[in-house]
Design an enzyme around this catalytic site. Structure first.
Site, mmCIF file in Angstrom:
data_model
loop_
_atom_site.group_PDB
_atom_site.id
_atom_site.type_symbol
_atom_site.label_atom_id
_atom_site.label_comp_id
_atom_site.label_asym_id
_atom_site.label_seq_id
_atom_site.Cartn_x
_atom_site.Cartn_y
_atom_site.Cartn_z
ATOM 1 N N LYS A 83 -8.291 -4.741 8.350
ATOM 2 C CA LYS A 83 -8.460 -3.738 7.294
ATOM 3 C C LYS A 83 -8.169 -4.361 5.926
ATOM 4 C CE LYS A 83 -3.739 -2.168 8.302
ATOM 5 N NZ LYS A 83 -2.937 -1.170 9.062
ATOM 6 N N TYR A 130 5.502 -11.186 -23.781
ATOM 7 C CA TYR A 130 5.733 -9.793 -24.170
ATOM 8 C C TYR A 130 7.203 -9.416 -24.017
ATOM 9 C CZ TYR A 130 0.687 -8.942 -24.067
ATOM 10 O OH TYR A 130 -0.655 -8.963 -24.315
HETATM 11 C C1 LIG Z 1 -2.108 -1.919 9.938
HETATM 12 C C2 LIG Z 1 -1.969 -1.518 11.362
HETATM 13 C C3 LIG Z 1 -1.798 -2.492 12.364
HETATM 14 C C4 LIG Z 1 -1.521 -3.937 12.040
HETATM 15 O O1 LIG Z 1 -0.188 -4.015 11.598
HETATM 16 P P1 LIG Z 1 0.537 -5.401 11.215
HETATM 17 O O2 LIG Z 1 1.932 -5.007 10.950
HETATM 18 O O3 LIG Z 1 -0.165 -5.881 9.985
HETATM 19 O O4 LIG Z 1 0.376 -6.311 12.359
HETATM 20 C C5 LIG Z 1 -1.833 -2.074 13.683
HETATM 21 N N1 LIG Z 1 -1.969 -0.767 14.008
HETATM 22 C C6 LIG Z 1 -2.095 0.197 13.069
HETATM 23 C C7 LIG Z 1 -2.211 1.609 13.489
HETATM 24 C C8 LIG Z 1 -2.084 -0.148 11.726
HETATM 25 O O5 LIG Z 1 -2.182 0.809 10.793
#
Ligand SMILES: *Cc1c(COP(=O)(O)O)cnc(C)c1O
Length: 375
Positions: A45, A268
């Protein structure tokens, strides 16, 4: 990797994101080995955690990954296209579930929704009865209180299994809240609740663990694990040695060097005042590139092996470094911001955040340089 000659692409680029696809494949194999005999999916994702979903997913596919998870339906459509050439068509699940009217998009692109409530179950079952069976997953909430069927809906589903009629149930999943803290009591409680729940549902691939859960042990593996962040090199458990190979590197070019002296200031807010003669390098990377503003006055960059402190505030496009101890450094030289010396998890800690946020904040305007793999 610190010499500018190591970077491909036109010479005018000033910031570089390196993605070591061979390290990504190595990490996949390490996690798959840990999880075996459970199968190992991959979570890609947020554009492959900021590193580019196409090269990332193709590399994982070539390393043997056959199941992918994304959050958004749009991400899944893109991923399907990016993996069009994969030897065996991979399975793609959409974690955020089935929103109204999206059924046909799932069908058109051979994607599977993760059904998150009874309403979604009902709509998918109707769609399957009307247009033919199409597999889906169900997410059971065992403690995150975020996505998935809440407990009362789980009870309803178990006592009224006809609600699933027509749905080829491919996967039943849940998600751990505290897996990066191995001693947290919620880990065992969620594991028990999930084991009890899957025993009362039709047989399907059971999946509980993301990256950190894999390291809790075999009780947490069930039939399939779904790591994300560890694939990309982030440590799966806080305060323990990191078994993962670093994947992402961030490098910027020095675009100007100046000599300054007390009582001048830099940047800044004039937050840093020079105590004496100082050489300052201005580097072309800033918070618009995901080099977070909370690193202001705190981060350490590297020129070769030499640590050079970031001074003053991080601006949108620029940072300033005290390079007094690297007298030969000049405009055009490359500085390591994340890499073998500036470890991603350490940078995240300095910024007051976690590796996930650093990775997924990485901006769009870097020159990306993919090393190895199946990019
Ligand atoms: C993002 C996510 C993962 C992966 O999690 P990591 O901690 O990055 O390994 C797995 N399952 C779900 C439901 C997630 O939202």
């Amino acid at each position: 990797m610190t010499a500018s000659s190591d970077f491909a692409g036109p010479a005018h680029a000033t910031t570089f994101l390196t993605v070591d696809l061979d390290a990504l494949a190595t990490n996949y194999r390490l996690l798959a080995g840990r999880a075996a005999p459970a199968r190992c999916a991959a979570v890609v994702k947020a554009d492959g955690y900021g590193l580019g979903v196409g090269p990332v997913a193709r590399t994982l596919s070539a390393a043997g990954c056959e199941t992918f998870f994304v959050a958004h339906l749009d991400e899944a459509v893109i991923l399907r296209r990016e993996l069009a050439e994969a030897a065996a068509a991979p399975e793609i699940y959409v974690l955020n579930g089935l929103m109204a009217e999206d059924e046909q998009v799932f069908r058109d692109h051979l994607l599977m929704p993760v059904l998150n409530d009874l309403g979604q179950v009902e709509r998918w079952a109707e769609d399957c009865r009307a247009h033919g069976p199409h597999p889906a997953a169900i997410h059971l909430d065992t403690g995150m209180s975020r996505l998935g069927l809440p407990r009362d809906e789980q009870e309803t589903l178990m006592s009224e299994p006809e609600r699933l009629r027509g749905i080829p149930l491919r996967c039943v999943m849940s998600h751990l809240a505290c897996a990066d803290t191995p001693d947290h009591p919620l880990n065992r409680q969620q594991q028990r609740d999930f084991a009890a729940a899957i025993g009362r549902l039709p047989k399907a691939i059971a999946s509980l663990s993301a990256s950190s859960g894999i390291f809790l042990g075999p009780d947490w593996h069930f039939d399939m694990v779904r790591p994300g962040v560890a694939l990309y090199g982030v440590a799966p458990a806080e305060g323990r040695p990191n078994p993962m190979a670093p994947v992402a590197g961030l490098y910027g070019k020095i675009i100007q060097v100046r000599r300054v002296d007390a009582p001048g200031t830099v940047g800044y807010g004039a937050t840093h005042r020079f105590a004496g003669p100082t050489r300052v390098a201005t580097v072309a990377a800033g918070y618009a590139d995901g080099y977070l503003r909370s690193l202001s006055g705190r981060a350490t960059a590297y020129i070769g092996d030499v640590a050079v402190p970031l001074i003053g505030r991080v601006s949108m496009d620029l940072i300033t470094l005290d390079i007094s101890n690297v007298p030969h450094a000049e405009a055009g030289d490359i500085v390591e911001l994340i890499g073998p010396h500036a470890d991603l998890d350490a940078v995240a800690k300095t910024a007051g955040t976690i590796g996930y946020e650093i990775l997924t904040s990485l901006g769009r305007r870097y020159r990306r340089h993919y090393v190895g793999g199946a990019g």
